[in-house]
Scaffold this motif. Sequence first.
Motif, mmCIF file in Angstrom:
data_model
loop_
_atom_site.group_PDB
_atom_site.id
_atom_site.type_symbol
_atom_site.label_atom_id
_atom_site.label_comp_id
_atom_site.label_asym_id
_atom_site.label_seq_id
_atom_site.Cartn_x
_atom_site.Cartn_y
_atom_site.Cartn_z
ATOM 1 N N CYS A 381 14.158 56.274 -66.649
ATOM 2 C CA CYS A 381 13.667 54.912 -66.932
ATOM 3 C C CYS A 381 12.201 54.704 -66.520
ATOM 4 C CB CYS A 381 14.542 53.889 -66.216
ATOM 5 S SG CYS A 381 13.930 52.205 -66.385
ATOM 6 N N ARG A 382 11.387 54.348 -67.486
ATOM 7 C CA ARG A 382 9.949 54.238 -67.210
ATOM 8 C C ARG A 382 9.610 53.026 -66.346
ATOM 9 N NH1 ARG A 382 7.858 58.316 -70.350
ATOM 10 N NH2 ARG A 382 8.854 58.476 -72.377
ATOM 11 N N ARG A 383 10.357 51.960 -66.523
ATOM 12 C CA ARG A 383 10.053 50.760 -65.742
ATOM 13 C C ARG A 383 10.298 51.021 -64.261
ATOM 14 N NH1 ARG A 383 11.221 47.650 -69.083
ATOM 15 N NH2 ARG A 383 9.520 46.231 -69.479
ATOM 16 N N CYS A 398 16.320 49.890 -66.783
ATOM 17 C CA CYS A 398 15.865 48.608 -67.337
ATOM 18 C C CYS A 398 16.468 48.263 -68.684
ATOM 19 C CB CYS A 398 14.343 48.598 -67.427
ATOM 20 S SG CYS A 398 13.683 49.521 -68.840
ATOM 21 N N GLY A 399 16.806 49.256 -69.477
ATOM 22 C CA GLY A 399 17.356 48.953 -70.803
ATOM 23 C C GLY A 399 16.302 48.573 -71.823
ATOM 24 N N ASN A 400 15.046 48.496 -71.424
ATOM 25 C CA ASN A 400 14.004 48.097 -72.367
ATOM 26 C C ASN A 400 12.808 49.051 -72.329
ATOM 27 O OD1 ASN A 400 12.909 46.523 -74.392
ATOM 28 N ND2 ASN A 400 11.995 45.040 -72.981
ATOM 29 N N CYS A 401 13.110 50.359 -72.241
ATOM 30 C CA CYS A 401 12.059 51.366 -72.414
ATOM 31 C C CYS A 401 12.629 52.431 -73.349
ATOM 32 C CB CYS A 401 11.622 51.958 -71.078
ATOM 33 S SG CYS A 401 12.808 53.040 -70.296
ATOM 34 N N CYS A 404 15.539 54.474 -71.780
ATOM 35 C CA CYS A 404 16.804 53.747 -71.639
ATOM 36 C C CYS A 404 17.450 53.509 -73.007
ATOM 37 C CB CYS A 404 16.581 52.400 -70.967
ATOM 38 S SG CYS A 404 16.314 52.512 -69.207
HETATM 39 ZN ZN ZN Z 1 14.138 51.814 -68.712
#
Ligand code: ZN
Length: 742
Positions: A381-383, A398-401, A404
């Motif tokens: 996960c990048r965040r 995060c689910g938004n990268c 993910c």
């Molecule tokens: Zn992520």
Amino acid sequence: MLFAPEALTPTIESARRVLKQYYGYDSFRPMQEDIIRNIMGGHDTVVLMPTGGGKSVCFQVPAVVLEGVCVVVSPLIALMKDQVEALKANGISAEYINSSVGQAEQNSIAGDCLNGHLKLLYVSPEKLVSPGFTQFLKRLRISMFAIDEAHCISSWGHDFRPEYTQLRLLREQFPQVPIIALTATADRLTQRDIQQQLKLHEPRVFLSSFDRPNLNLIVRPGQDRVAGILEFIERHPNESGIIYCLSRKQCETLTAKIQQKGVKAGFYHAGMTPNQRAAVQEGFLKDDLQVIVATIAFGMGIDKSNVRWVMHYNLPKNIEGYYQEIGRAGRDGAPATAVLFYSFADVMSLRDMLTKDNPSLTQLNLTKLERMQQFAEAASCRRKILLNYFGETLPHDCGNCDICRNPPTTFDGTLIAQKALSAVVRMRERGSIGLLIDVLRGMRNQAVLSGGYDQIKTYGAGADLPYLDWYSYIHQMLNDGLLYIAYEEGYALKITELGKLVLQGQRQLPMKKFQPAEKAEKLPKGKKAPRGTGKAVDAGTQLFEKLRSLRKRIADEQNVPPYVVFSDATLQEMAVERPTSRVAMLAISGVGMKKFENYGEQFIREIMAQGGAPSPDDAAEADQAALDLEVAPPARKPREAGDTHDNTFQLHRQGLSIDEIAERRNLSPGTIRSHIETLYAKGSPIRLEEFLSQGEYAEIMTARAQLGGEPQLRDLFDHLREKYDYFKLRLASLYQKRLSGK
Ligand code: ZN
Ligand code: ADP
């Protein structure tokens, strides 16, 4: 004045009402409320919040609530102008004084200050500390000093401004006036400087999370980046975006390619005259230019909230810079995208540049570059990695990268690694990554042939894999410590002890599967309106475009940037909710009283012209609105699947509270309340007792009786001394109608 009684004893409730009335927002973001309480208590305050976190509200709302004028120090003329325009658009009286304002106008503003008409006065630091001005300020009642971009005071920071250091004078000359300092820079030295230099008195420091969950973080391989960029822009029509490049030349050539596609684009770099730069910036702010291709010189001090994406053509030098730049996207909180194109060639040229740049800082800068590179090459996960860098831990992915959304799968990569390691050894550890891949793939180019590498045993042993796959696998081997790069030997690859173990078959090597470009997730599609679902979204997209054009027309007429009229987030909510009445329009997040008065009618007309309210049952509401506005009621459209009221109703039936429904549907609680009202009015089985107790109902009815007749809600609200909000008042009257069989 509506808030006069509270001015003596300001409460957080009065602040909340200001937020709703002037800004059209239902609730404070986490931390805003605590900050405002602290300020209204008269204490010095330090606020560290990321760009887009909502710093302005922290001092603007108390400025409206408190008596006197709030003096705001801001370093950039453009920023002042922007903020004052936005305040005025919300109906809050504000002005600015700096070198661009003529004497006559300054006098008139001074008059407004003395009359007590002004709630906020923005000034440049130079102006503030000039002797005559300090004397003038002494004649005013000042509610607080707000020091914006407070990191400019620190010589440690990246943006030091000597004028800021004179601000210590404020505490000396105005010992009783509280000071609030705000910045998006969080490092400790800067923080300490702010407190010491401004001579703050036991300030409370509010350090907010630096997470920006609405930013979708994406890293793509740097090959073919121009095609990638053009495709992205094509998929995101009409969305404002910034592309950062390293060189002026790149800026200009890329801009030309984008323009060839018929997109309005401009470049921005330090080689242009100030006038040329100003014109480009203005074009971008006003949505006349959709795309700006810039060197890092662009973006500092612009407040444009509807930048929907930021791309990096090259790898940035460090994570601080990267984060600041992507932070310029999605300031309005609506979904936004950050795309970074990564190639190892960039690392090499940055290394060269940093080594030459500033010898005393080389080691530090190279370490920072390494962290940036790790981020770009990460397979988790990048965040998490970003926040980690800023000392924060995210408890979950995060689910938004891109990682993910599209997690890589793991497989046994021992054989692949052995092929590469063997080639490295047989090339006598003299080849760079590019050359190694060419040898593995059996290419016959000059470098391969002149080194005699076509003679070694592993030549062509990896011809079955494309270049990009090898590129990814070799980077994983670097990250896993099987190989390292001898920078001083022309970037030659060397094998480590661990690498030898793998080569000899004494160690297994799990690898992450490389997602070939065409199979990997496409870059997210533009306008995938996050709110609502299914067909409603398509219809919403069309309406959104209409509303956007209307916003642009109004903005041009009034000579302000479009995002000052309404933010993208507000238009998106309108496009899904299709408010056609005053109540429903005011329930949209970002629509305050003043904006409703100024623009509400035009937007309602546009929504009605596009088919009006989302379901025929709202026809009554639309008719009423048509009556109010004296226009013909809209043509009725058939009900769409996934009606917004139904969706709210289903969640209500499952026992969710208003806040939970709002969160689940990504709508404002005000919108959900208006759904509940409509549903109840239509006779849906709403659990009324959850929102209105018998006791409350009785008290409201008593007040009605005292007022007599059919009182206006407004009068009822005042008569009850604002004890009940309009939601309860309306529910009470609906309930009463139902009881009396009307
Ligand atoms: Zn992520
Ligand atoms: P900063 O100055 O920290 O960069 P801004 O004050 O410009 O951030 O706020 C960013 C965006 O968030 C603006 O569009 C602002 O109107 C919006 N915003 C701020 N507070 C709230 C809130 N409580 N609810 C909804 N939106 C908010």
